[in-house]
Design a protein around this motif. Structure first.
Motif, PDB file in Angstrom:
ATOM      1  N   ASN A 140      91.912  62.724 -68.025  1.00 30.87           N
ATOM      2  CA  ASN A 140      91.669  63.865 -67.148  1.00 30.87           C
ATOM      3  C   ASN A 140      92.220  63.624 -65.760  1.00 30.87           C
ATOM      4  O   ASN A 140      92.742  64.532 -65.115  1.00 30.87           O
ATOM      5  N   ARG A 141      92.115  62.377 -65.292  1.00 31.70           N
ATOM      6  CA  ARG A 141      92.649  62.054 -63.975  1.00 31.70           C
ATOM      7  C   ARG A 141      94.159  62.283 -63.968  1.00 31.70           C
ATOM      8  O   ARG A 141      94.710  62.868 -63.047  1.00 31.70           O
ATOM      9  N   GLN A 142      94.809  61.818 -65.020  1.00 33.43           N
ATOM     10  CA  GLN A 142      96.258  62.014 -65.099  1.00 33.43           C
ATOM     11  C   GLN A 142      96.609  63.492 -65.112  1.00 33.43           C
ATOM     12  O   GLN A 142      97.552  63.926 -64.473  1.00 33.43           O
ATOM     13  N   ARG A 143      95.813  64.263 -65.849  1.00 26.29           N
ATOM     14  CA  ARG A 143      96.120  65.686 -65.934  1.00 26.29           C
ATOM     15  C   ARG A 143      95.836  66.382 -64.612  1.00 26.29           C
ATOM     16  O   ARG A 143      96.536  67.321 -64.235  1.00 26.29           O
ATOM     17  N   ARG A 144      94.802  65.913 -63.909  1.00 29.91           N
ATOM     18  CA  ARG A 144      94.552  66.484 -62.582  1.00 29.91           C
ATOM     19  C   ARG A 144      95.701  66.178 -61.642  1.00 29.91           C
ATOM     20  O   ARG A 144      96.118  67.011 -60.863  1.00 29.91           O
ATOM     21  N   GLN A 145      96.176  64.948 -61.748  1.00 26.39           N
ATOM     22  CA  GLN A 145      97.294  64.572 -60.877  1.00 26.39           C
ATOM     23  C   GLN A 145      98.535  65.392 -61.208  1.00 26.39           C
ATOM     24  O   GLN A 145      99.382  65.616 -60.361  1.00 26.39           O
ATOM     25  N   ALA A 146      98.615  65.817 -62.462  1.00 24.18           N
ATOM     26  CA  ALA A 146      99.749  66.646 -62.865  1.00 24.18           C
ATOM     27  C   ALA A 146      99.541  68.095 -62.473  1.00 24.18           C
ATOM     28  O   ALA A 146     100.352  68.951 -62.786  1.00 24.18           O
ATOM     29  N   GLY A 147      98.436  68.380 -61.796  1.00 18.52           N
ATOM     30  CA  GLY A 147      98.235  69.721 -61.277  1.00 18.52           C
ATOM     31  C   GLY A 147      97.319  70.594 -62.095  1.00 18.52           C
ATOM     32  O   GLY A 147      97.102  71.745 -61.771  1.00 18.52           O
ATOM     33  N   GLU A 148      96.780  70.033 -63.176  1.00 17.68           N
ATOM     34  CA  GLU A 148      95.877  70.838 -63.988  1.00 17.68           C
ATOM     35  C   GLU A 148      94.459  70.721 -63.461  1.00 17.68           C
ATOM     36  O   GLU A 148      94.021  69.642 -63.092  1.00 17.68           O
ATOM     37  N   THR A 149      93.769  71.816 -63.438  1.00 18.63           N
ATOM     38  CA  THR A 149      92.363  71.768 -63.069  1.00 18.63           C
ATOM     39  C   THR A 149      91.538  71.874 -64.336  1.00 18.63           C
ATOM     40  O   THR A 149      91.403  72.938 -64.908  1.00 18.63           O
ATOM     41  N   ILE A 150      91.037  70.760 -64.783  1.00 15.07           N
ATOM     42  CA  ILE A 150      90.271  70.768 -66.020  1.00 15.07           C
ATOM     43  C   ILE A 150      89.128  69.780 -65.914  1.00 15.07           C
ATOM     44  O   ILE A 150      89.158  68.865 -65.107  1.00 15.07           O
ATOM     45  N   TRP A 151      88.162  69.981 -66.707  1.00 13.51           N
ATOM     46  CA  TRP A 151      87.182  68.928 -66.913  1.00 13.51           C
ATOM     47  C   TRP A 151      86.641  69.078 -68.307  1.00 13.51           C
ATOM     48  O   TRP A 151      86.514  70.160 -68.836  1.00 13.51           O
ATOM     49  N   GLU A 152      86.373  67.949 -68.919  1.00  9.45           N
ATOM     50  CA  GLU A 152      85.920  67.980 -70.295  1.00  9.45           C
ATOM     51  C   GLU A 152      84.756  67.042 -70.462  1.00  9.45           C
ATOM     52  O   GLU A 152      84.627  66.064 -69.746  1.00  9.45           O
ATOM     53  N   LEU A 153      83.961  67.348 -71.438  1.00  7.97           N
ATOM     54  CA  LEU A 153      82.867  66.450 -71.744  1.00  7.97           C
ATOM     55  C   LEU A 153      83.406  65.205 -72.432  1.00  7.97           C
ATOM     56  O   LEU A 153      84.299  65.300 -73.256  1.00  7.97           O
ATOM     57  N   PRO A 154      82.906  64.060 -72.090  1.00  7.61           N
ATOM     58  CA  PRO A 154      83.305  62.848 -72.802  1.00  7.61           C
ATOM     59  C   PRO A 154      82.700  62.862 -74.188  1.00  7.61           C
ATOM     60  O   PRO A 154      81.786  63.642 -74.455  1.00  7.61           O
ATOM     61  N   PRO A 155      83.206  62.009 -75.077  1.00  7.09           N
ATOM     62  CA  PRO A 155      82.556  61.883 -76.376  1.00  7.09           C
ATOM     63  C   PRO A 155      81.091  61.549 -76.156  1.00  7.09           C
ATOM     64  O   PRO A 155      80.761  60.780 -75.261  1.00  7.09           O
ATOM     65  N   ALA A 156      80.250  62.127 -76.958  1.00 10.53           N
ATOM     66  CA  ALA A 156      78.830  61.976 -76.703  1.00 10.53           C
ATOM     67  C   ALA A 156      78.317  60.612 -77.114  1.00 10.53           C
ATOM     68  O   ALA A 156      78.354  60.256 -78.280  1.00 10.53           O
ATOM     69  N   PRO A 157      77.883  59.818 -76.145  1.00 11.64           N
ATOM     70  CA  PRO A 157      77.198  58.589 -76.527  1.00 11.64           C
ATOM     71  C   PRO A 157      75.820  58.965 -77.058  1.00 11.64           C
ATOM     72  O   PRO A 157      75.286  60.012 -76.711  1.00 11.64           O
TER      73      PRO A 157
END
Ligand SMILES: [Zn+2]
Length: 81
Positions: free
Chosen positions: A45-62
């Motif tokens: 997600n950090r990489q995608r944010r740096q690429a200009g995308e505004t996203i957030w996702e839930l991590p795999p559920a522990p």
């Protein structure tokens, strides 16, 4: 929703490429699971944010070992530079 009799095949983590095995606790979210760990999710997600995308996702559920999700949905914090 009953779990499938034949588990889906393992699929690679989209970030590190390690195969992820299907687990019963992932039955409901398997289609949306992309990364093997929260670390991979964050870094991807950090990489995608740096690429200009505004996203957030839930991590795999522990889980707590009994198939109960222990996380709560939160927006990731944005680091100040
Ligand atoms: Zn990974």
């Amino acid at each position: 929703m009953p779990a499938p009799k034949t588990p889906p095949p393992a699929k690679p983590c989209l970030f590190c490429g390690q195969p992820m095995e299907w687990r019963r606790v992932l039955a409901k979210t398997w289609d949306t699971v992309k990364y093997c760990s929260t670390a991979c999710t964050r870094q991807a997600n950090r990489q995608r944010r740096q690429a200009g995308e505004t996203i957030w996702e839930l991590p795999p559920a522990p889980t707590n070992g009994r198939g109960v999700r222990v996380w709560t949905a939160k927006k990731p914090r944005t680091k100040k530079k």
